[in-house]
Enzyme design. Sequence first.
Site, PDB file in Angstrom:
ATOM      1  N   ASP A 445       0.831  -1.207   0.000  1.00 18.18           N
ATOM      2  CA  ASP A 445       0.000   0.000   0.000  1.00 18.18           C
ATOM      3  C   ASP A 445       0.868   1.262   0.000  1.00 18.18           C
ATOM      4  OD1 ASP A 445      -2.326   1.479   0.098  1.00 18.18           O
ATOM      5  OD2 ASP A 445      -3.121   0.519   1.895  1.00 18.18           O
ATOM      6  N   ASP A 507     -10.726   2.063  -3.566  1.00 20.83           N
ATOM      7  CA  ASP A 507     -11.352   1.775  -2.274  1.00 20.83           C
ATOM      8  C   ASP A 507     -12.864   1.871  -2.373  1.00 20.83           C
ATOM      9  OD1 ASP A 507      -9.163   1.147  -0.829  1.00 20.83           O
ATOM     10  OD2 ASP A 507      -8.955   3.070   0.184  1.00 20.83           O
TER      11      ASP A 507
HETATM   12  C1  DGJ Z   1      -5.930   1.742   1.711  1.00 22.95           C
HETATM   13  C2  DGJ Z   1      -6.289   0.530   0.915  1.00 22.95           C
HETATM   14  O1  DGJ Z   1      -6.756   0.891  -0.333  1.00 22.95           O
HETATM   15  C3  DGJ Z   1      -7.298  -0.294   1.695  1.00 22.95           C
HETATM   16  O2  DGJ Z   1      -7.708  -1.390   0.934  1.00 22.95           O
HETATM   17  C4  DGJ Z   1      -6.681  -0.720   2.986  1.00 22.95           C
HETATM   18  O3  DGJ Z   1      -5.622  -1.602   2.749  1.00 22.95           O
HETATM   19  C5  DGJ Z   1      -6.224   0.486   3.771  1.00 22.95           C
HETATM   20  N1  DGJ Z   1      -5.388   1.357   2.984  1.00 22.95           N
HETATM   21  C6  DGJ Z   1      -5.495   0.063   5.015  1.00 22.95           C
HETATM   22  O4  DGJ Z   1      -4.959   1.122   5.684  1.00 22.95           O
END
Ligand code: DGJ
Length: 686
Positions: A445, A507
């Site tokens: 991430d 997301d």
């Molecule tokens: C952003 C990601 O896109 C989510 O899927 C998740 O992993 C969060 N970060 C976790 O902090």
Amino acid sequence: MDIKNLFSIKTKNALFCIKINEDRLQGYSFINNNHRNIILPPLHNIDVSAFNNRYLFHTIGTDDFGEPALLIQNSDGSLSSRFEFDQEITFEDILDPFPHSKNKSSQMGLRFIDRRNKIYFDVFYAGFDDCNVVACHTKIINFGNEKINLLKIPSLEFNFEENNMIFSHFDGRWAQERHRFDESVESGLLVNQSLCGSSSADHSPFTLVKGKNMVYGFNLIYSGNHKTSFECNSTERSRIIIGINNTLFNYPLEAGESFTSPEAVMSFGKDENDMMQNMHVFVQNHIIRKEFSKVSRPVLFNNWEGTYFNFDRQKVLDMAQESKKMGGELFVLDDGWFGHRNDDTSSLGDWYPNMNKCGDLSSLSDEIKALGLKFGIWIEPEMISEDSDLYRQHPDYALVIDGQEPFRHRNQLTLNLVKPEVQKFVIESVSNILNITHADYIKWDYNRNITDVLSGTHLHEYICSLYEIMATIINKFPDVLFEGCAAGGSRFDLGILYFFPQIWTSDNTDPRTRIEIQDSTLLFSPPSTMGCHVSKSPNAFTERTSSLEDRFNVAIEGNLGYELDPCSLSTKEKEEIKKQISWYKSYRDILLYGITYRLQNNYGFVRFSKDHKRGVVCIYLMNDKLFSIKLSGFSSRKFYVFNNYKISGYELNKKGLPYKILKFNNKASEYSTNIKTIRLEFVELE
Ligand code: DGJ
């Protein structure tokens, strides 16, 4: 003229040609898809006009006054460059670990020279025998004795012999990435760029240009700041220039030094589907690592939207067990397992397990694997929390500017990856997690942008360091499946895909709003690269309710996963998911690696098996769009069977799917909320 003046490379079924004019200063590139020899007439020379003549790459210092592709501050401070064609040279590929297209089948290199300033400008083109895609990169060499400053270097410039073209760019923000904007450009300059240190959620590096007879898709194999300018003026020609964004770029080149641009790609076809299919073949066969380019991807369950930070070891094991019962193949433990992280204010950098929460990772991974699942884990290696042991020991690792309060996004700072000790730390941290857990999958991430820019070279050096780090880790762990993520899909680019074969698309998991994000992403990246998950309803982000079926039908446009708490599902929901996964597995090969056609007048897709004999159709209807459903890709002379009905390919393409096949009357009452999805399978009649 005794120089060779026509050069070409081959793509699947076209020639990409370069013509150098007799004065050696001018030249142009064009696509010849009938293999006929196209010679363009000279332009009128009007002194005050912007695009006076045809130069292959435009600079300041000629009689072309449009946006320059290349800008150099010479050793005497002047900004004028006059390059003339020098000679054909051997093709030089971009060197590892910098991402670039692999398995090129046709190549050429051309050298241009600025004699006064002692600078070479080398241009390299490559073609591929399985797709109509051209890749291009350039190199500046300072062969003088003094320092020069490289202020802008193009990866690709292409001039179209037409105006009134449509330039499409894909913009957004967190959880709303890649929304499409079509601009009809009759005159003027449009710029699509990112300035936040990454390819960004705000403006994707992918752009699309539609002309009278061709559709072109452009992308840059790069994860940092990019810029594409599209310009059209009274000469009735249009120009696209693609490369690293010059706004925060100023690269000094000492005597004898050189700089190579990232590679840009241009895909072309008779319509959007044709352009997209070429792009898909290109990404699949020439960008994605061979270990994963044709390999089936596991159905994953991820705990993030199910628990956020609120879980313990038992909860994780219970979730994994339920996932397995429904047919899941990979369980991913997301954010919150390390340091003392229970929210987003701490612990980034402390990549050791929170023993109170999930105990030791090695046995946790073993227990999950013993259930018959693969084990995956989340990490955000480029970041640091101020509340972390790492920051307390090494505040100098953080990317800050002395005397300036840093911006904190999501309560975190970026690591300064340009420092060798930071690179070593990141490589060791990720390697350590992999050694302890034997994880099969890593979700990498990246949840903030870069605000503290140290110099005109810094952001580019950050990206180069990132690529070094990724390459080192991948070489050590070639069989681990990495999924790129950047607060969702903020770094969905071909640079990341070169290392990580899939990327978390967004997301936003609400099917209604995600449809557009996926539809745009699919234009340049094949289904196997797009992480697409079913989450709970009402959706955590939009609070909109949707049926489990609609959520599934949207998620299968890409690489299927579930992002919810399996323990909180009803027995009926678990049964439904079990059936979904079992159906998906029988169509997985087609869904991940088949040939995609987007629908002509609705969202959704047709995906054919490689032999074109069977496939899946998914139709995504919004309740304000009551169109007939026209499909593409069916052979007019053949018949197909849908739901026991026989129908001709001609009818499918021209008139669309009859409602008797859809079992649907297209009335507002039939939409679950503001979406109705339909999934159909079909086979060709022998
Ligand atoms: C952003 C990601 O896109 C989510 O899927 C998740 O992993 C969060 N970060 C976790 O902090």
